[in-house]
Design a protein around this motif. Sequence first.
Motif, mmCIF file in Angstrom:
data_model
loop_
_atom_site.group_PDB
_atom_site.id
_atom_site.type_symbol
_atom_site.label_atom_id
_atom_site.label_comp_id
_atom_site.label_asym_id
_atom_site.label_seq_id
_atom_site.Cartn_x
_atom_site.Cartn_y
_atom_site.Cartn_z
ATOM 1 N N ASP A 208 1.728 4.615 -2.510
ATOM 2 C CA ASP A 208 1.794 4.087 -1.147
ATOM 3 C C ASP A 208 0.464 3.494 -0.680
ATOM 4 O O ASP A 208 0.363 3.005 0.448
ATOM 5 C CB ASP A 208 2.225 5.191 -0.176
ATOM 6 N N ASN A 209 -0.565 3.526 -1.534
ATOM 7 C CA ASN A 209 -1.901 3.109 -1.087
ATOM 8 C C ASN A 209 -2.722 2.549 -2.246
ATOM 9 O O ASN A 209 -3.926 2.760 -2.330
ATOM 10 C CB ASN A 209 -2.622 4.314 -0.469
ATOM 11 N N SER A 265 -9.057 -10.884 3.406
ATOM 12 C CA SER A 265 -7.992 -10.284 4.201
ATOM 13 C C SER A 265 -6.631 -10.458 3.542
ATOM 14 O O SER A 265 -5.744 -9.618 3.707
ATOM 15 C CB SER A 265 -7.974 -10.876 5.607
ATOM 16 N N LEU A 268 -5.668 -7.471 1.488
ATOM 17 C CA LEU A 268 -5.191 -6.339 2.267
ATOM 18 C C LEU A 268 -3.770 -6.585 2.774
ATOM 19 O O LEU A 268 -2.971 -5.645 2.863
ATOM 20 C CB LEU A 268 -6.138 -6.074 3.433
ATOM 21 N N THR A 269 -3.472 -7.827 3.077
ATOM 22 C CA THR A 269 -2.090 -8.167 3.443
ATOM 23 C C THR A 269 -1.158 -7.901 2.277
ATOM 24 O O THR A 269 -0.074 -7.329 2.443
ATOM 25 C CB THR A 269 -1.992 -9.638 3.869
ATOM 26 N N ALA A 271 -1.691 -5.793 -0.088
ATOM 27 C CA ALA A 271 -1.614 -4.332 -0.235
ATOM 28 C C ALA A 271 -0.529 -3.758 0.662
ATOM 29 O O ALA A 271 0.246 -2.885 0.247
ATOM 30 C CB ALA A 271 -2.965 -3.704 0.103
ATOM 31 N N SER A 272 -0.457 -4.242 1.883
ATOM 32 C CA SER A 272 0.548 -3.764 2.820
ATOM 33 C C SER A 272 1.953 -4.135 2.358
ATOM 34 O O SER A 272 2.885 -3.331 2.458
ATOM 35 C CB SER A 272 0.279 -4.356 4.209
ATOM 36 N N GLN A 273 2.109 -5.333 1.829
ATOM 37 C CA GLN A 273 3.424 -5.769 1.347
ATOM 38 C C GLN A 273 3.865 -4.938 0.150
ATOM 39 O O GLN A 273 5.041 -4.587 0.019
ATOM 40 C CB GLN A 273 3.375 -7.254 0.992
ATOM 41 N N THR A 275 3.017 -1.828 -0.435
ATOM 42 C CA THR A 275 3.423 -0.528 0.088
ATOM 43 C C THR A 275 4.808 -0.599 0.718
ATOM 44 O O THR A 275 5.615 0.331 0.583
ATOM 45 C CB THR A 275 2.392 -0.023 1.113
ATOM 46 N N LEU A 276 5.108 -1.709 1.381
ATOM 47 C CA LEU A 276 6.438 -1.904 1.945
ATOM 48 C C LEU A 276 7.487 -1.911 0.833
ATOM 49 O O LEU A 276 8.564 -1.316 0.960
ATOM 50 C CB LEU A 276 6.481 -3.220 2.721
ATOM 51 N N LYS A 279 7.985 1.567 -0.447
ATOM 52 C CA LYS A 279 8.803 2.368 0.474
ATOM 53 C C LYS A 279 10.283 2.276 0.108
ATOM 54 O O LYS A 279 11.006 3.283 0.115
ATOM 55 C CB LYS A 279 8.586 1.895 1.909
#
Length: 350
Positions: A208-209, A265, A268-269, A271-273, A275-276, A279
């Motif tokens: 998740d990270n 940046s 990091l975007t 990275a968030s995708q 993790t999504l 999920k």
Amino acid sequence: MIESTVLQKLRSGCVIPAHPLALDGHNKLDARRQRALTRYYLAAGAGGLAVGVHTTQFAIHEPKVGLYRPVLELAAQTAGEATGSEPILIAGILGKTEQALREAQTAVELGYHIGLLSLTALKGKPIDELIDHARCVSEVIPVMGFYLQSTISGMVLPQEFWRRFVELPNVVGIKIAPFHRYQTLDVLEAVALSGRADDVALYTGNDDNIFVDLLTPHMFHDGRREAPLQIAGGLLGQWACWTRRAVEHLETIKQIRETNGPIESELLTLASQLTLANKAIFDADNGFVGCIPGISYVLMRQGLLVNTASLDASETLSPGQAERIDEIVRRYPHLTDNEFVRANADQWLA
């Protein structure tokens, strides 16, 4: 004794997929597709394989199932046949001490370099007993510690355990996978202040990270000195699918680390995708019940598997999970390696 080249590769950081289990329509080992998965990972550029771990299904460790040796042997043989590839072979080891020693010996006989040591069978035991167990296994095979998330393991391992664990001379790494920031920092601080930070390779298992774990330059203080620390690579169930993309991502991250370059940046975007996506694949909304079939579902979509079957009948896709994964693929196709798999699947399945 582990070879210096293996240690160097481990410490430099690489992609290590947690190898799934391929089953046929009768819930038997599908050797053809099991081999195809191994070939896929190595062709994608993975630096190692972790076999007999959670993603491979813990049920293979049960004597009545009888798949521990066959699955490990198949992966080792297939890896040995791969041109130009010398992956780090990591064997999942679990059970109480008698079983763990037996599995460690099997892994050594099959040419595995490291044992990934699960402690779930010792849940509730005192730290002294956990350390004695780890010491016994490490005398048979070099070990990598494993902090498995408590949702699955039912265990929280305090920093005192990790401080003592890293003192064992044949500990060569730790997979940090509690899915928990405080518990992750417990491991990192224990290693940083142990004096063995250069000897113990740290791998994120926090699916998740992933990117943030790999990008963060940690700095700990013990009152006298600073102790820098970096998580080197990843040993991840998430990297059991879309593996080619994972290799590309780690290469980018390592370039940033080596040059001390800026973290854009956009990374990091991304990275968030990711993790999504994790999920949905890991079924986080349902306490990770559909984690293993979720990985299999992605591989099935790509044609590498024919089903999402598990040896444990309770491990199935949760209601709506397949649709959530399909939606992730539609919205974030850049996370996938579908074109790479499509171009090579026939060769891997031959």
